[in-house]
Motif scaffolding. Sequence first.
Motif, mmCIF file in Angstrom:
data_model
loop_
_atom_site.group_PDB
_atom_site.id
_atom_site.type_symbol
_atom_site.label_atom_id
_atom_site.label_comp_id
_atom_site.label_asym_id
_atom_site.label_seq_id
_atom_site.Cartn_x
_atom_site.Cartn_y
_atom_site.Cartn_z
ATOM 1 N N PHE A 78 20.873 -9.572 28.460
ATOM 2 C CA PHE A 78 19.563 -9.379 27.830
ATOM 3 C C PHE A 78 19.342 -10.568 26.616
ATOM 4 O O PHE A 78 18.298 -11.023 26.508
ATOM 5 C CB PHE A 78 19.911 -8.025 26.907
ATOM 6 N N GLY A 79 20.516 -10.994 26.053
ATOM 7 C CA GLY A 79 20.442 -12.132 25.142
ATOM 8 C C GLY A 79 19.772 -13.210 25.951
ATOM 9 O O GLY A 79 19.173 -14.249 25.133
ATOM 10 N N ASN B 209 22.974 -20.556 16.141
ATOM 11 C CA ASN B 209 23.712 -20.841 14.941
ATOM 12 C C ASN B 209 23.916 -22.238 15.044
ATOM 13 O O ASN B 209 25.118 -22.775 14.779
ATOM 14 C CB ASN B 209 24.869 -20.018 14.877
ATOM 15 N N VAL C 120 19.077 -8.781 13.926
ATOM 16 C CA VAL C 120 19.078 -10.160 14.204
ATOM 17 C C VAL C 120 18.822 -10.789 12.861
ATOM 18 O O VAL C 120 19.520 -11.962 12.690
ATOM 19 C CB VAL C 120 18.083 -10.656 15.175
ATOM 20 N N LEU D 235 18.965 -19.280 16.598
ATOM 21 C CA LEU D 235 19.645 -18.029 17.202
ATOM 22 C C LEU D 235 20.904 -18.355 17.807
ATOM 23 O O LEU D 235 21.828 -17.552 17.992
ATOM 24 C CB LEU D 235 18.762 -17.368 18.464
ATOM 25 N N ASN E 260 28.120 -17.515 26.105
ATOM 26 C CA ASN E 260 28.640 -16.276 26.449
ATOM 27 C C ASN E 260 27.712 -14.959 26.444
ATOM 28 O O ASN E 260 28.284 -14.111 25.987
ATOM 29 C CB ASN E 260 30.117 -15.857 26.233
ATOM 30 N N MET E 261 26.413 -15.324 25.939
ATOM 31 C CA MET E 261 25.694 -14.516 25.621
ATOM 32 C C MET E 261 25.302 -13.136 26.761
ATOM 33 O O MET E 261 25.742 -13.721 27.973
ATOM 34 C CB MET E 261 24.197 -14.655 25.324
ATOM 35 N N ASP E 262 24.985 -12.024 26.610
ATOM 36 C CA ASP E 262 25.016 -11.077 27.545
ATOM 37 C C ASP E 262 23.282 -11.454 28.196
ATOM 38 O O ASP E 262 22.731 -12.232 27.806
ATOM 39 C CB ASP E 262 24.873 -9.603 27.202
ATOM 40 N N VAL F 151 26.024 -15.933 15.080
ATOM 41 C CA VAL F 151 25.147 -15.571 16.195
ATOM 42 C C VAL F 151 24.906 -14.290 16.224
ATOM 43 O O VAL F 151 25.893 -13.332 16.199
ATOM 44 C CB VAL F 151 26.018 -16.192 17.493
ATOM 45 N N PRO F 152 23.617 -13.911 16.483
ATOM 46 C CA PRO F 152 23.035 -12.466 16.573
ATOM 47 C C PRO F 152 24.166 -11.676 17.425
ATOM 48 O O PRO F 152 24.390 -11.750 18.831
ATOM 49 C CB PRO F 152 21.900 -12.501 16.989
ATOM 50 N N LEU F 153 24.824 -10.479 16.821
ATOM 51 C CA LEU F 153 25.430 -9.498 17.525
ATOM 52 C C LEU F 153 24.683 -9.015 18.812
ATOM 53 O O LEU F 153 25.267 -8.467 19.734
ATOM 54 C CB LEU F 153 25.827 -8.536 16.403
ATOM 55 N N LEU F 154 23.425 -8.900 18.459
ATOM 56 C CA LEU F 154 22.590 -8.060 19.619
ATOM 57 C C LEU F 154 22.645 -8.891 20.830
ATOM 58 O O LEU F 154 22.573 -8.120 22.173
ATOM 59 C CB LEU F 154 20.979 -8.367 19.166
ATOM 60 N N PHE F 155 23.274 -10.145 21.048
ATOM 61 C CA PHE F 155 23.331 -10.743 22.229
ATOM 62 C C PHE F 155 24.834 -10.930 22.716
ATOM 63 O O PHE F 155 24.964 -11.659 23.846
ATOM 64 C CB PHE F 155 22.836 -12.335 22.167
ATOM 65 N N SER F 156 25.464 -10.090 22.160
ATOM 66 C CA SER F 156 27.078 -10.134 22.615
ATOM 67 C C SER F 156 27.609 -9.165 23.331
ATOM 68 O O SER F 156 28.658 -9.003 23.480
ATOM 69 C CB SER F 156 27.864 -10.400 21.277
ATOM 70 N N GLY F 157 26.503 -8.274 24.137
ATOM 71 C CA GLY F 157 27.315 -7.624 25.190
ATOM 72 C C GLY F 157 26.981 -5.998 24.815
ATOM 73 O O GLY F 157 26.997 -5.272 25.797
ATOM 74 N N GLU F 158 27.056 -5.699 23.600
ATOM 75 C CA GLU F 158 26.916 -4.277 23.471
ATOM 76 C C GLU F 158 25.750 -3.766 24.033
ATOM 77 O O GLU F 158 24.409 -4.373 23.958
ATOM 78 C CB GLU F 158 26.706 -4.030 21.897
ATOM 79 N N ARG G 181 29.309 -4.055 13.089
ATOM 80 C CA ARG G 181 27.838 -3.377 13.013
ATOM 81 C C ARG G 181 28.247 -2.108 11.902
ATOM 82 O O ARG G 181 29.096 -1.629 12.359
ATOM 83 C CB ARG G 181 27.730 -2.751 14.522
ATOM 84 N N TYR H 163 22.723 -2.127 23.268
ATOM 85 C CA TYR H 163 21.994 -1.731 22.136
ATOM 86 C C TYR H 163 20.482 -2.009 22.514
ATOM 87 O O TYR H 163 19.808 -1.254 22.452
ATOM 88 C CB TYR H 163 22.479 -2.611 21.022
ATOM 89 N N ALA H 164 20.106 -3.148 22.713
ATOM 90 C CA ALA H 164 18.634 -3.229 23.038
ATOM 91 C C ALA H 164 18.245 -2.761 24.412
ATOM 92 O O ALA H 164 17.127 -2.249 24.752
ATOM 93 C CB ALA H 164 18.411 -4.858 23.139
#
Lengths: 211, 211, 211
Positions: free
Chosen positions: B30-31, B138, A131, B136, B26-28, A140-147, C211, A149-150
């Motif tokens: 978790f986001g 952006n 992040v 976060l 469009n965050m997931d 925008v953090p990749l972490l929140f984009s659906g993968e 990533r 991961y978390a």
Amino acid sequence: MLLYTVFVIALAAESMTAALAAGRRNMDWFGVCVLGSVTALGGGTTRDVLLGHYPLVWVEQPALLLVTTAAALFTIAVARVMEKLRMIFLLLDAVGLVVFTIVGCNVAMEMGQPVLIVIVAGMITGCVGGVLRDILCNDVPLLFSGELYATVSAITACIYFFGQQWGLPAELVMIVAMVIGFTLRTLAIVFKIEMPRFVYVPVRGDQSSKR
Amino acid sequence: MLLYTVFVIALAAESMTAALAAGRRNMDWFGVCVLGSVTALGGGTTRDVLLGHYPLVWVEQPALLLVTTAAALFTIAVARVMEKLRMIFLLLDAVGLVVFTIVGCNVAMEMGQPVLIVIVAGMITGCVGGVLRDILCNDVPLLFSGELYATVSAITACIYFFGQQWGLPAELVMIVAMVIGFTLRTLAIVFKIEMPRFVYVPVRGDQSSKR
Amino acid sequence: MLLYTVFVIALAAESMTAALAAGRRNMDWFGVCVLGSVTALGGGTTRDVLLGHYPLVWVEQPALLLVTTAAALFTIAVARVMEKLRMIFLLLDAVGLVVFTIVGCNVAMEMGQPVLIVIVAGMITGCVGGVLRDILCNDVPLLFSGELYATVSAITACIYFFGQQWGLPAELVMIVAMVIGFTLRTLAIVFKIEMPRFVYVPVRGDQSSKR
């Protein structure tokens, strides 16, 4: 100890992938080192600052800064080769995710934190580095984009915490948690498993609806 | 205690409005939870880290994380309904602003900080959550864009601090400060009262003038 | 003490240049004050939070907040004049860079930190304020874009640390480090000396390679 060795390897790998991100933004060599170090060490740093757990890992062991800086500089030389090894770096990143998560859980458990904080500490350690990288890269953090991961970090932390609660030997639980976490993350990469997204389009897309 | 109840309701409301912001990007899922929790708890967390006031609120009371996470997830289900209740959420946000400000002042006053730090602590608690949300997401922080928001927090903090200095009973001062702050913020929303802006257009718009 | 006087002047100068950046983004007066204060005091704050060195400088001396806030507000009035004094502000920024670096080294040395942490503490104090300014302005940090800035901070910190290690008198070492650092930075501005950049264009420019 095995965990520590894997931890240092994962630090280097995280720093190297972040250095590539710096290269995509044409950062200078100093920026490459900072982005690599912040990405690799930022999760643990955030966890320790939030828990008031001083001294920070890299303040106690400054040699870790040399590892992340060297790894980032090394990336400048071998970027073209890394591209061909992309799958290996994705897997090393997955190793980093589970190892950092377990290291983070350990810190919180040693402080006697309750279960929710242990899991959150593991997730912060595993995920926040990326992040910070994205904030410094102005994404925008990749972490929140659906993968997935978390979520993998959360599952790893839960297995590790509850396994020990149930009286299983700590080392066994650690290995099981790491293997399950790593497998989940690998499956998520291979089969492109994603979290559901929350897509919200306001009826009136006006500025004032921002708050 | 009444203040605590309102505090928890405001936490949930802040988390819900932040969850909408996550949905617009469009965050997931978790986001959505992270953005909600960071927005709701980020102000108090920043204050405590800056003052060295450990443990943080949500580390001491992890149940607050469940409140913000549940509120964020709940938002996914009721987003359409919330749109119709937009004015209510703006008012809840105003309640949050004044309640968080007063909670922040209390923490600094208990630590024996001088007046300026008490007011800054109140403002950080009231305002920084939204800044973290915007970073976060952006965006340039909405807080700096003219709305009468931080100013309301500052006025609330001043009334609360100086009222007690003048020997008035703490509870009365708290209620007066909250009512005035809430009224000011509501008037600012209704009449679109704005802070003056500093508009500066460099004669030479070159890159080098950035520093 | 001379160092402290120069420190306060540098704080004001950093706040003023950041206020101009706020004006370029049409921030409101409150945003101007926050951006100025965060830029001027953010480096030292980050250093102290990472080292667990409480209370923070501006919590102990809240008057510093008045200096940065007043400087930022003053900028709104004199922005047009500042443009003509641009070279002076670039030089004041260079003074700030070396003074903040030395102040940061001092804090780490008083804590008995090892050499690497002393240098990193100096660099954080000198450089992080500008990074925070750029994050709040939603830019990729200027610090990573090639200018000889962090390198100057590192060199200043090294001279200051190793000079004292070699038994030279502290005041002499401080002045030598500041003069060399300031000269280097000025030469870098005048001759546009830049760090080499790491330019990496992925063969496949796809999202998944992030990533």
